[in-house]
Design an enzyme around this catalytic site. Structure first.
Site, PDB file in Angstrom:
ATOM      1  N   HIS A   1      -9.162   4.008  -1.301  1.00 41.19           N
ATOM      2  CA  HIS A   1      -7.805   3.475  -1.132  1.00 41.19           C
ATOM      3  C   HIS A   1      -7.459   2.510  -2.265  1.00 41.19           C
ATOM      4  O   HIS A   1      -7.374   1.305  -2.061  1.00 41.19           O
ATOM      5  CB  HIS A   1      -7.705   2.806   0.248  1.00 41.19           C
ATOM      6  CG  HIS A   1      -6.350   2.283   0.595  1.00 41.19           C
ATOM      7  ND1 HIS A   1      -5.180   2.807   0.074  1.00 41.19           N
ATOM      8  CD2 HIS A   1      -5.972   1.283   1.433  1.00 41.19           C
ATOM      9  CE1 HIS A   1      -4.145   2.134   0.570  1.00 41.19           C
ATOM     10  NE2 HIS A   1      -4.597   1.203   1.394  1.00 41.19           N
TER      11      HIS A   1
ATOM     12  N   CYS B   1       0.826  -1.215   0.000  1.00 41.71           N
ATOM     13  CA  CYS B   1       0.000   0.000   0.000  1.00 41.71           C
ATOM     14  C   CYS B   1       0.854   1.257   0.000  1.00 41.71           C
ATOM     15  O   CYS B   1       0.332   2.368  -0.082  1.00 41.71           O
ATOM     16  CB  CYS B   1      -0.935  -0.009   1.200  1.00 41.71           C
ATOM     17  SG  CYS B   1      -1.592  -1.636   1.542  1.00 41.71           S
TER      18      CYS B   1
END
Lengths: 386, 131
Positions: free
Chosen positions: A332, A83
């Site tokens: 996200h 991420c």
């Protein structure tokens, strides 16, 4: 090393973009950034993407995206740090310009997460954890952050209400962001009573699954001046790792990679946390924002939750956090997140954040913290407007 | 689960084998090729103790596909009596009664199966001591 300036930013409206392919999403954001910068060419481009392979069955993204962006034969690379892939792309682009190797470089990120089922996305995301010693036993990402939350609540008396306050604040900020996936507002009660995912974390404690891309253009001070752009310099860049497995860490209530990366960035910038006006941080879960603000030194250990509840991290607070809406509200798309954080920092420093979320006291220095997995990698960048 | 991948983890999952650094004494589970504490590269095989206490836990209600038939299930991190920390499921318990600091022992259990014809994976789980 040369000074490096961010002169262009671009992203698209994030969400479940079923009508668009990963190529479309990426090229839209890249064209927006190139247009905003006003450059007539790129010397190179770096793409942060966590898992094109698992989400859409596509690797070799450097070449694919350069081709579809019409950048024939351009040097193009894809970098990965789960991420934190977007933050890593930004660092690599920064180094490429700072070193003198290239003059105009695009840092970008993309993830197309809704071409697989929820289960497929869970599987792909879980590859950022330890496959043999966490995922094998039934770990999920909400589960890993839930372990941190339980430990933090036990040690510091962090409450359910404090977790919910993070979501309420970020959705309030995100309601003013035209690019946010979930720009709805929410309440403490709504978050605290939402469906349980991995106790104590509920669905409204979690950032969503998102399709999206983001891009920024980096160049030298000279070129920025020629183009008549505001001089927003990258004054600090810090990068650190930690054990990929949560259980291998001595302390489950702090994020060491975040602390170390921040220290490196502060040292390079010759600044301390007191010099920073606001930050975008990696709130993949509400507990993450609380622990990150403590690990960055914004609040003492165990006081991050209380600070949110008191409004200290709100738009009018002493240290605004996630004015963009954060991962929680903005969405996200894992590879794009780190680059989108830089976009919000640049907008705030330019004074152009949309729809009333621009900070009233015009900020001079902003920070972005982007992390991978359960904190196994972190990038911290500090930007200053001249 | 590819059989070779399952097979090479048997020493850890079936017998709790760990490596103890011959220089600094750090115990590493799983064993490694180089000690992260002192850089030494020689280890002796040790077996982990089967008791410890729960440092943290969570009850998973949205499970990955291999685990949906077990949901809700608890996961946790325990610190064993020799200081080594492990991640595993917490089983044979009332998941709503779990507490930080609770004593657990390690038991050998089935972890996941790979359809009707694939590998059945076994390993360790935590069981609260008062059960």
């Amino acid at each position: 090393m040369r000074d490096v300036v961010v002169i262009g930013v671009g992203m698209n409206k994030w969400g479940e973009l079923w009508e668009k392919s990963i190529r479309d999403i990426y090229v839209e954001a890249a064209l927006a950034a190139i247009g905003d910068a006003g450059v007539d060419h790129l010397d190179s481009m770096i793409i942060g993407c966590m898992s094109g392979g698992l989400f859409v069955g596509q690797e070799h993204l450097g070449s694919l995206m350069a081709d579809y962006l019409g950048q024939k034969n351009l040097a193009a690379s894809r970098v990965e740090s789960a991420c934190a892939s977007g933050g890593l792309a930004f660092k690599m682009a920064y180094l490429e310009v700072a070193s003198g190797f290239s003059d105009i470089v695009m840092a970008s990120g993309v993830e197309k997460m809704t071409d697989v089922s929820g289960d497929g996305a869970t599987f792909a995301l879980a590859t950022a954890a330890d496959q043999e010693y966490e995922v094998f036993h039934g770990a999920t990402f909400p589960g890993l952050y839930a372990l941190m939350a339980t430990a933090h609540m036990h040690k510091h008396a962090t409450t359910r209400e404090m977790l919910s306050a993070v979501a309420v604040k970020n959705h309030n900020n995100g309601s003013m962001n035209p690019y946010a996936q979930y720009p709805f507002k929410t309440t403490i009660d709504e978050v605290s009573n939402s469906v349980m995912v991995a106790s104590p974390l509920r669905i409204l404690d979690c950032s969503p699954i998102t399709d999206g891309a983001a891009a920024v253009i980096l160049t030298t001070v000279d070129i920025a001046k020629k183009l008549g752009k505001p001089i927003i310099k990258i004054i600090g860049s810090g990068h650190a790792t930690d054990t990929i497995a949560l259980h291998s860490r001595a302390d489950l209530t702090t994020l060491k990679a975040t602390t170390v990366a921040a220290q490196k960035a502060f040292k390079m910038a010759n600044k301390t946390i007191k010099d920073i006006n606001f930050a975008e941080v990696h709130d993949c879960f509400t507990i993450a924002e609380i622990i990150v603000t403590e690990s960055l030194g914004i609040f003492p250990a165990g006081k991050g939750g209380e600070a949110v509840l008191k409004g200290e991290t709100g738009l009018e607070g002493s240290f605004p956090i996630n004015t963009s809406g954060g991962l929680k509200s903005k969405g996200h798309p894992v590879g794009a997140t780190g680059v989108a954080q830089i976009i919000e920092v640049v907008k705030q420093l330019r004074g152009t954040a949309e729809n009333g979320r621009q900070l009233k006291r015009q900020p001079k220095i902003g920070m972005a913290q982007n992390m991978g997995g359960s904190g196994g990698s972190t990038l911290v960048h500090i930007l200053e407007v001249a | 689960m590819f059989p070779a991948r399952a097979h090479r983890e048997y020493p850890q999952r079936y017998r709790l084998e760990a490596g103890k650094c011959k220089k600094c004494g750090k115990i590493l589970f799983p064993k490694r090729l180089i000690c992260p504490e002192c850089g030494h590269r020689e280890f002796e095989k040790v077996i982990l103790p089967d008791a410890g206490k729960l440092l943290t836990f969570s009850v998973i209600r949205v499970a990955p596909s291999q685990f949906t038939d077990q949901s809700p299930y608890a996961i946790g991190i325990a610190e064993l009596t020799n200081g080594v920390r492990l991640f595993a499921q917490v089983t044979d318990c009332d998941v709503d009664a779990l507490k930080v600091g609770m004593e657990v022992r390690i038991e050998f259990r089935r972890i996941q199966t790979d359809g009707h014809h694939g590998v059945i994976s076994y390993g360790y789980k935590f069981v609260p001591k008062w059960y």
